[in-house]
Scaffold this active site. Structure first.
Site, short mmCIF file in Angstrom:
data_model
loop_
_atom_site.label_atom_id
_atom_site.label_comp_id
_atom_site.label_asym_id
_atom_site.label_seq_id
_atom_site.Cartn_x
_atom_site.Cartn_y
_atom_site.Cartn_z
N LYS A 1 0.89 -1.22 0.18
CA LYS A 1 -0.06 0.06 -0.10
C LYS A 1 0.85 1.26 0.08
O LYS A 1 1.94 1.49 0.87
CB LYS A 1 -0.83 -0.04 1.18
CG LYS A 1 -2.32 0.62 1.30
CD LYS A 1 -3.13 0.15 2.39
CE LYS A 1 -4.53 0.77 2.41
NZ LYS A 1 -4.91 0.73 3.71
O1 G3P Z 1 -9.49 1.78 4.65
C1 G3P Z 1 -9.13 2.85 5.46
C2 G3P Z 1 -9.71 3.08 6.77
O2 G3P Z 1 -8.94 2.23 7.74
C3 G3P Z 1 -9.86 4.47 6.87
O3 G3P Z 1 -11.08 4.54 7.72
O4 G3P Z 1 -12.73 5.15 9.28
O5 G3P Z 1 -10.26 5.72 9.56
O6 G3P Z 1 -11.39 6.85 8.00
P1 G3P Z 1 -11.25 5.63 8.76
#
Ligand code: G3P
Length: 217
Positions: free
Chosen positions: A83
């Protein structure tokens, strides 16, 4: 639509893998920190549970160091997907790694133009963050629609991996738009099973079954 789980916690991954629903796993530095585990060790363990792509993120900001980190990470297992962030150096790294046959997930995508760049750099996956988009007053799903349109216009093979999924409506919308993959925390995937009428139906059937006085076993 493929289902990835967005976590570095082993037990939820095992549980979801047992349902046969799990096509891959995504992690990021924040999720690794939350797990409290050693990055290499936990990534190796996850790769042993799930056959599909397991995203492991580089933390360097320059291309040369990203390549060195990717070299270490991709040795963990054949299903490691590197990634990289959506930056110039991230996309240089994407181009180099995909040229060597390594899967690459380009993350932190917030515009359709960024997604176009990632596809041109040969990304295996593009990760638009819909929840964070919503948090900032935009509609994350408009972004997914735009990326779908652009990728279909040019037959890009890059898979749209809807990330930062916060609730089941995001999953439904992603599937309606035709996203290739969604990654969500374990709770959101478990929420997909829930329906009040399913619970009520089970309750009714069991009450009637009890009246028969029979048992299957
Ligand atoms: O897949 C990306 C994710 O981990 C981010 O999620 O909820 O932290 O915006 P969030």
């Amino acid at each position: 639509m493929k289902f990835f789980v967005d976590t570095a916690e082993i037990e939820p991954i095992r549980e979801l893998a047992a349902t046969g629903l799990l096509d891959g796993v995504t992690t990021n530095p924040s999720l690794i920190a939350k797990s409290g585990r050693d990055f290499m060790e936990v990534t190796r363990e996850i790769c042993g549970i799930v056959d599909g792509p397991v995203s492991a993120e580089v933390v360097a900001l320059d291309h040369a160091t990203m390549m060195k980190e990717a070299e270490v990470l991709r040795k963990i297992a054949d299903n490691v997907c590197i990634k990289v962030p959506l930056t110039v150096d991230g996309l240089k790294t994407c181009k180099a790694l995909t040229g060597e046959g390594t899967m690459v997930n380009v993350t932190l995508c917030f515009s359709a133009n960024q997604a176009l760049l990632a596809a041109k750099a040969g990304a295996s996956f593009i990760s638009p963050f819909v929840g964070r988009h919503d948090d900032n007053g935009f509609d994350g799903m408009d972004l997914i629609e735009d990326i779908r349109l652009i990728y279909d216009n040019y037959n890009f093979a890059t898979e749209i991996l809807v990330a930062s999924v916060r609730h089941t409506t995001h999953v439904l919308q992603a599937a309606k738009i035709g996203a290739d993959v969604m990654t969500a925390p374990p709770k959101v995937i478990h929420d997909l099973f829930k329906h009040v009428l399913t619970d009520k139906g089970i309750e009714g059937f069991l009450a009637d079954w009890a009246k028969t006085g029979q048992s299957i076993l």
